[in-house]
Design an enzyme around this catalytic site. Structure first.
Site, PDB file in Angstrom:
ATOM      1  N   CYS A 117     -27.585 -37.642  69.687  1.00 30.58           N
ATOM      2  CA  CYS A 117     -27.242 -36.610  70.645  1.00 30.58           C
ATOM      3  C   CYS A 117     -26.933 -37.274  72.130  1.00 30.58           C
ATOM      4  O   CYS A 117     -26.296 -36.571  72.718  1.00 30.58           O
ATOM      5  CB  CYS A 117     -28.128 -35.479  70.751  1.00 30.58           C
ATOM      6  SG  CYS A 117     -28.640 -34.501  69.108  1.00 30.58           S
ATOM      7  N   HIS A 258     -27.123 -30.767  76.973  1.00 31.37           N
ATOM      8  CA  HIS A 258     -27.027 -30.974  75.537  1.00 31.37           C
ATOM      9  C   HIS A 258     -27.074 -29.652  74.807  1.00 31.37           C
ATOM     10  O   HIS A 258     -28.319 -29.006  75.298  1.00 31.37           O
ATOM     11  CB  HIS A 258     -27.697 -32.151  74.854  1.00 31.37           C
ATOM     12  CG  HIS A 258     -27.650 -32.004  73.523  1.00 31.37           C
ATOM     13  ND1 HIS A 258     -26.308 -32.503  72.783  1.00 31.37           N
ATOM     14  CD2 HIS A 258     -28.554 -32.135  72.411  1.00 31.37           C
ATOM     15  CE1 HIS A 258     -26.580 -32.230  71.371  1.00 31.37           C
ATOM     16  NE2 HIS A 258     -27.693 -32.082  71.385  1.00 31.37           N
ATOM     17  N   ASN A 288     -25.199 -27.202  67.281  1.00 35.42           N
ATOM     18  CA  ASN A 288     -25.523 -28.488  67.961  1.00 35.42           C
ATOM     19  C   ASN A 288     -24.429 -29.586  67.087  1.00 35.42           C
ATOM     20  O   ASN A 288     -24.474 -29.719  66.131  1.00 35.42           O
ATOM     21  CB  ASN A 288     -26.821 -28.786  67.733  1.00 35.42           C
ATOM     22  CG  ASN A 288     -27.123 -30.294  68.008  1.00 35.42           C
ATOM     23  OD1 ASN A 288     -26.452 -30.953  68.640  1.00 35.42           O
ATOM     24  ND2 ASN A 288     -28.393 -30.808  68.108  1.00 35.42           N
TER      25      ASN A 288
HETATM   26  O1  UT7 Z   1     -30.383 -32.344  69.326  1.00 31.98           O
HETATM   27  C1  UT7 Z   1     -31.649 -32.546  69.617  1.00 31.98           C
HETATM   28  C2  UT7 Z   1     -32.331 -32.240  68.303  1.00 31.98           C
HETATM   29  N1  UT7 Z   1     -32.624 -30.815  68.110  1.00 31.98           N
HETATM   30  C3  UT7 Z   1     -33.303 -29.941  68.992  1.00 31.98           C
HETATM   31  O2  UT7 Z   1     -33.536 -30.324  69.917  1.00 31.98           O
HETATM   32  C4  UT7 Z   1     -34.002 -28.798  68.328  1.00 31.98           C
HETATM   33  C5  UT7 Z   1     -35.574 -28.618  68.742  1.00 31.98           C
HETATM   34  N2  UT7 Z   1     -35.988 -27.688  67.958  1.00 31.98           N
HETATM   35  C6  UT7 Z   1     -35.874 -26.555  67.895  1.00 31.98           C
HETATM   36  O3  UT7 Z   1     -34.597 -25.734  68.395  1.00 31.98           O
HETATM   37  C7  UT7 Z   1     -36.711 -25.390  67.360  1.00 31.98           C
HETATM   38  O4  UT7 Z   1     -38.135 -26.023  67.170  1.00 31.98           O
HETATM   39  C8  UT7 Z   1     -36.251 -24.634  66.135  1.00 31.98           C
HETATM   40  C9  UT7 Z   1     -35.011 -23.897  66.361  1.00 31.98           C
HETATM   41  C10 UT7 Z   1     -35.684 -25.699  65.047  1.00 31.98           C
HETATM   42  C11 UT7 Z   1     -37.262 -23.868  65.205  1.00 31.98           C
HETATM   43  O5  UT7 Z   1     -37.884 -22.878  66.396  1.00 31.98           O
HETATM   44  P1  UT7 Z   1     -39.473 -22.604  66.728  1.00 31.98           P
HETATM   45  O6  UT7 Z   1     -39.482 -21.626  67.552  1.00 31.98           O
HETATM   46  O7  UT7 Z   1     -40.075 -24.075  66.931  1.00 31.98           O
HETATM   47  O8  UT7 Z   1     -39.683 -22.276  65.087  1.00 31.98           O
HETATM   48  P2  UT7 Z   1     -40.967 -22.904  64.038  1.00 31.98           P
HETATM   49  O9  UT7 Z   1     -40.400 -24.093  63.679  1.00 31.98           O
HETATM   50  O10 UT7 Z   1     -41.890 -22.961  64.672  1.00 31.98           O
HETATM   51  O11 UT7 Z   1     -40.772 -21.930  62.926  1.00 31.98           O
HETATM   52  C12 UT7 Z   1     -41.275 -20.447  63.074  1.00 31.98           C
HETATM   53  C13 UT7 Z   1     -41.342 -19.711  61.786  1.00 31.98           C
HETATM   54  C14 UT7 Z   1     -42.077 -20.669  60.756  1.00 31.98           C
HETATM   55  O12 UT7 Z   1     -42.689 -19.646  59.967  1.00 31.98           O
HETATM   56  P3  UT7 Z   1     -44.096 -19.471  60.006  1.00 31.98           P
HETATM   57  O13 UT7 Z   1     -44.635 -20.945  59.548  1.00 31.98           O
HETATM   58  O14 UT7 Z   1     -44.284 -19.207  61.140  1.00 31.98           O
HETATM   59  O15 UT7 Z   1     -44.292 -18.524  58.831  1.00 31.98           O
HETATM   60  C15 UT7 Z   1     -40.725 -21.254  60.094  1.00 31.98           C
HETATM   61  O16 UT7 Z   1     -40.950 -21.568  58.630  1.00 31.98           O
HETATM   62  O17 UT7 Z   1     -39.754 -19.709  61.308  1.00 31.98           O
HETATM   63  C16 UT7 Z   1     -39.704 -20.111  60.150  1.00 31.98           C
HETATM   64  N3  UT7 Z   1     -38.281 -20.591  59.841  1.00 31.98           N
HETATM   65  C17 UT7 Z   1     -37.357 -19.933  59.733  1.00 31.98           C
HETATM   66  N4  UT7 Z   1     -37.125 -18.720  59.579  1.00 31.98           N
HETATM   67  C18 UT7 Z   1     -35.915 -18.147  59.345  1.00 31.98           C
HETATM   68  C19 UT7 Z   1     -37.900 -21.935  60.170  1.00 31.98           C
HETATM   69  N5  UT7 Z   1     -36.486 -22.042  59.870  1.00 31.98           N
HETATM   70  C20 UT7 Z   1     -36.160 -20.969  59.683  1.00 31.98           C
HETATM   71  C21 UT7 Z   1     -34.941 -20.263  59.502  1.00 31.98           C
HETATM   72  N6  UT7 Z   1     -34.706 -18.972  59.174  1.00 31.98           N
HETATM   73  N7  UT7 Z   1     -33.638 -20.906  59.544  1.00 31.98           N
END
Ligand code: UT7
Length: 331
Positions: A117, A258, A288
């Site tokens: 990125c 980004h 992204n």
């Molecule tokens: O370019 C640089 C690289 N990328 C980034 O900068 C991305 C950085 N990270 C993020 O943007 C966020 O961490 C995400 C968007 C990937 C995830 O958001 P989050 O608020 O950190 O969610 P999480 O990983 O803590 O997951 C929360 C819940 C989980 O369920 P439980 O364990 O709370 O029951 C996940 O299993 O959301 C669930 N989950 C989903 N639910 C529906 C994870 N992915 C999905 C999905 N749809 N696609």
């Protein structure tokens, strides 16, 4: 010493639009979850069922647009730097394929950058130095990605799978005597986090290099860890660029951050105590697009009138590696 100014930008995304509702049919996910957690509504994917397209193919129209806007042909470039994490082939670099498509008899040196990125920012920094020290006068920068073919469409891949899109952007950087353009770049890498966001396979570490039971062919991401570092590191890098120029964040007209997650950008705006109206956002349309994100933002920010000549602009990126950094520009 000369200055390095961006004089033409261009971009291209493949026509196929994939909405959050389309992804609801593939994953156990929802438009609401994706929108709330990331700000993404749709992204563009290549149509792999009808034709093969790599980042070098998506780069062609983006490059043509940037060259036309700058008033040059490809052969007038002294160097072309191609940033991608999704190269057309294992080797050679995507730049070679781009050159063959755009000007087969050209011998312009093509340099591939693999900084994910932050790839376009690293390319800007290389261009800045070559131009400031007089080695080259005109450099073409490209950021292009095809990520849709590497996404895991089983439910295990849903966290990463909803975030990424395909696309390309390009910019022409030229030498100028005026004190404008890319004023400074500030780059960082911390490889101890390499496995927090990566595609482990194929690898040269063992034979066979590729087999159908490999689990590591899809991207893995520790989302929460990446999120936390992205906010901290980009905020630090923005402060560094501001201090280097003796600018306060208030003086900055435009922040081009980004586009990995709208919440990351909001958190940075909060830490800098700056209004979101100064932060360009297009993540809802493209997701992204990794190395293509910055040049796509540049092109759209200009064409939409969000950014104009004379503006003080800060670019900041963060991605796999971890790699991050910033640039200060007077547009
Ligand atoms: O370019 C640089 C690289 N990328 C980034 O900068 C991305 C950085 N990270 C993020 O943007 C966020 O961490 C995400 C968007 C990937 C995830 O958001 P989050 O608020 O950190 O969610 P999480 O990983 O803590 O997951 C929360 C819940 C989980 O369920 P439980 O364990 O709370 O029951 C996940 O299993 O959301 C669930 N989950 C989903 N639910 C529906 C994870 N992915 C999905 C999905 N749809 N696609």
């Amino acid at each position: 010493m000369k200055y390095a100014r961006i004089t033409g930008t261009g971009f291209y995304v493949p026509p196929k639009v994939v909405t959050n509702l389309d992804l609801e049919k593939i994953y156990d996910t929802s438009d609401e979850w994706i929108t709330e957690r990331s700000g993404i509504k749709e992204r563009h994917f290549i149509d792999w069922e009808t034709k093969e397209e790599g980042p070098s193919d998506l780069a062609v129209p983006a490059v043509q647009m940037a060259l036309q806007n700058a008033g040059y042909t490809f052969d007038e470039m002294d160097l072309c730097i191609f940033a991608t994490l999704s190269p057309d082939a294992y080797f050679p670099g995507s730049g070679c394929f781009l050159q063959a498509k755009i000007s087969p008899e050209s011998t312009v040196p093509m340099l591939d950058v693999r900084m994910q990125c932050s790839g376009f920012l690293y390319a800007m920094s290389i261009a800045e130095m070559y131009i400031k020290f007089g080695r080259y006068q005109k450099i073409l920068l490209v950021g292009a990605e095809v990520q849709s073919t590497t996404i895991d469409f089983s439910n295990e891949g849903r966290t990463v799978g909803v975030l990424f899109g395909d696309g390309a952007g390009a910019a022409v950087v030229e030498a100028t005597e005026e004190p404008v353009g890319i004023l400074s770049t500030h780059l960082y890498t911390q490889g101890k986090y390499a496995e927090s966001l990566w595609v482990p396979e194929p690898t040269t570490k063992r034979r066979p290099k590729v087999s159908s039971d490999m689990k590591g062919l899809y991207p893995y991401m520790n989302g929460r860890e990446v999120f936390k570092h992205a906010v901290t590191r980009m905020t630090e890098a923005i402060w560094e660029a501001c201090k280097h120029q003796n600018w306060s964040p208030e003086e900055v007209n435009v922040f081009l951050i980004h586009q990995a997650n709208a919440r990351i950008i909001e958190a940075i705006a909060k830490q800098l105590n700056q209004p979101m109206s100064k932060f360009f956002i297009n993540i809802h349309k493209y997701g992204n697009t990794t190395a293509a994100t910055v040049p796509i933002c540049m092109h759209e920010a200009l064409s939409e009138g969000f950014m104009k000549q004379g503006d003080k602009v800060i670019v900041a990126t963060f991605g796999s590696g971890f790699t991050w950094g910033s640039a200060a520009l007077i547009w």
